[in-house]
Write an enzyme that holds these catalytic residues in place. Structure first.
Site, PDB file in Angstrom:
ATOM      1  N   ASP A  40      29.681  19.626 -28.874  1.00  0.00           N
ATOM      2  CA  ASP A  40      28.253  19.447 -28.596  1.00  0.00           C
ATOM      3  C   ASP A  40      27.515  19.255 -29.919  1.00  0.00           C
ATOM      4  OD1 ASP A  40      25.498  19.823 -27.953  1.00  0.00           O
ATOM      5  OD2 ASP A  40      26.067  20.989 -26.188  1.00  0.00           O
ATOM      6  N   HIS A  56      27.503  17.147 -25.445  1.00  0.00           N
ATOM      7  CA  HIS A  56      26.364  17.806 -24.828  1.00  0.00           C
ATOM      8  C   HIS A  56      26.138  17.320 -23.401  1.00  0.00           C
ATOM      9  CE1 HIS A  56      22.632  20.029 -24.792  1.00  0.00           C
ATOM     10  NE2 HIS A  56      21.960  18.952 -24.430  1.00  0.00           N
ATOM     11  N   SER A 107      20.949  22.256 -20.782  1.00  0.00           N
ATOM     12  CA  SER A 107      20.208  22.138 -22.030  1.00  0.00           C
ATOM     13  C   SER A 107      18.880  22.899 -21.947  1.00  0.00           C
ATOM     14  CB  SER A 107      20.014  20.657 -22.369  1.00  0.00           C
ATOM     15  OG  SER A 107      19.631  20.486 -23.712  1.00  0.00           O
TER      16      SER A 107
END
Length: 278
Positions: free
Chosen positions: A229, A258, A97
């Site tokens: 995601d 995610h 991320s």
């Protein structure tokens, strides 16, 4: 506890496990978490004979809660301070991320120029740009990130509980079984950090254009992304990133969220290991 002091005086906490002569993997965590988010991966790769390193980003986890410097430039420079302190060379850098953005900027500006990076892995990563602009029409509107800022400012504790129990791990999908320990661990990591760092970090992960970072990366780079995601849209991130990388490989996962490194660690660990050993 082990800390590195950056050139601008910030104390950064890090973990360093395994023999110092073993091949090294450095892990970079996402917003608003800490190095603890990589514990499953660190234990797995440690058992495979690697040296594993992870640090808490400034303002996050056990690192100093400074009021400023919550930008991708500072994140990458702080990572460089850790890697130079440990003298890691030929390491594989893995980022999730926001940590994927940190990896991209670190590798492009510090890691490759210093000769310290062998490969990179971007997992559910934010590059090249999350924000919708004229040149990035597939990004998310600014209102989405303004909503995150308002939630952090109004009631960070509740906002973090809602994100973890909902879209981050896909627990909001019909039929999904919520893993309460995972939710509580996400909340625990988030609440260890600074509200100021988390608030400012939203701009860092959403508004930083990392197109040139991706173009500058010369080492083999694996891009992994879940097709469900709900935090970092795959079309605006992974599928665009692969077009800028000189030696990139894209692998996507139908139905995965995610936070897939936590919900599906066996799958992710095996794919990262295969890439490292290739």
């Amino acid at each position: 506890m082990p800390f590195v002091t950056t050139p601008d005086g910030v104390e950064i906490f890090y973990k360093d496990w395994g023999p110092h002569d073993a091949p090294a993997i450095a892990f970079h965590h996402g917003w608003p978490l800490s190095a603890d988010d990589w514990d499953t991966q660190m234990l797995f790769f440690l058992a495979k004979g690697f040296r594993v390193v992870a640090h808490d980003r400034r303002g996050h986890g056990r690192s100093a809660q400074v009021w400023d410097g919550h930008t991708m430039d500072h994140y990458a420079a702080d990572a460089a301070a850790v890697m130079r302190h440990l003298d890691l060379r030929g390491a594989v850098h893995v980022g999730h991320s926001t940590g994927g953005g940190e990896v991209a900027r670190y590798v492009a500006r510090f890691g490759e120029p210093d000769g310290r990076v062998a490969k990179a892995v971007l997992v559910s990563a934010v590059p090249p740009l999350m924000l919708r602009t004229e040149s990035n029409p597939g990004g998310l509107p600014i209102e989405v990130f303004d909503g995150f800022r308002k939630a952090v400012a109004d009631n960070r504790a509740q906002a973090f509980r809602d994100v973890a129990a909902g879209p981050f791990y896909g627990f909001n999908r019909p039929g999904a079984a919520t893993q309460e320990g995972v939710v509580q661990n996400w909340w625990r990591q988030g609440m260890m950090g600074s509200a100021k760092a988390h608030y400012d970090g939203i701009a860092a992960f959403s508004e930083t254009d990392q197109t040139e970072d991706l173009r500058a990366i010369g080492v083999p780079t694996l891009v992994l992304h879940g097709e469900d995601d709900q935090i970092v849209p795959i079309d605006a991130s992974a599928r665009r990133s692969i077009g800028f990388l000189r030696h990139g490989t894209l692998k996507t996962y139908p139905g995965l969220p995610h936070g897939m490194l936590t919900t599906h660690p066996d799958t992710l660990n095996a794919d990262i290991l295969a890439f490292i050993q290739a």
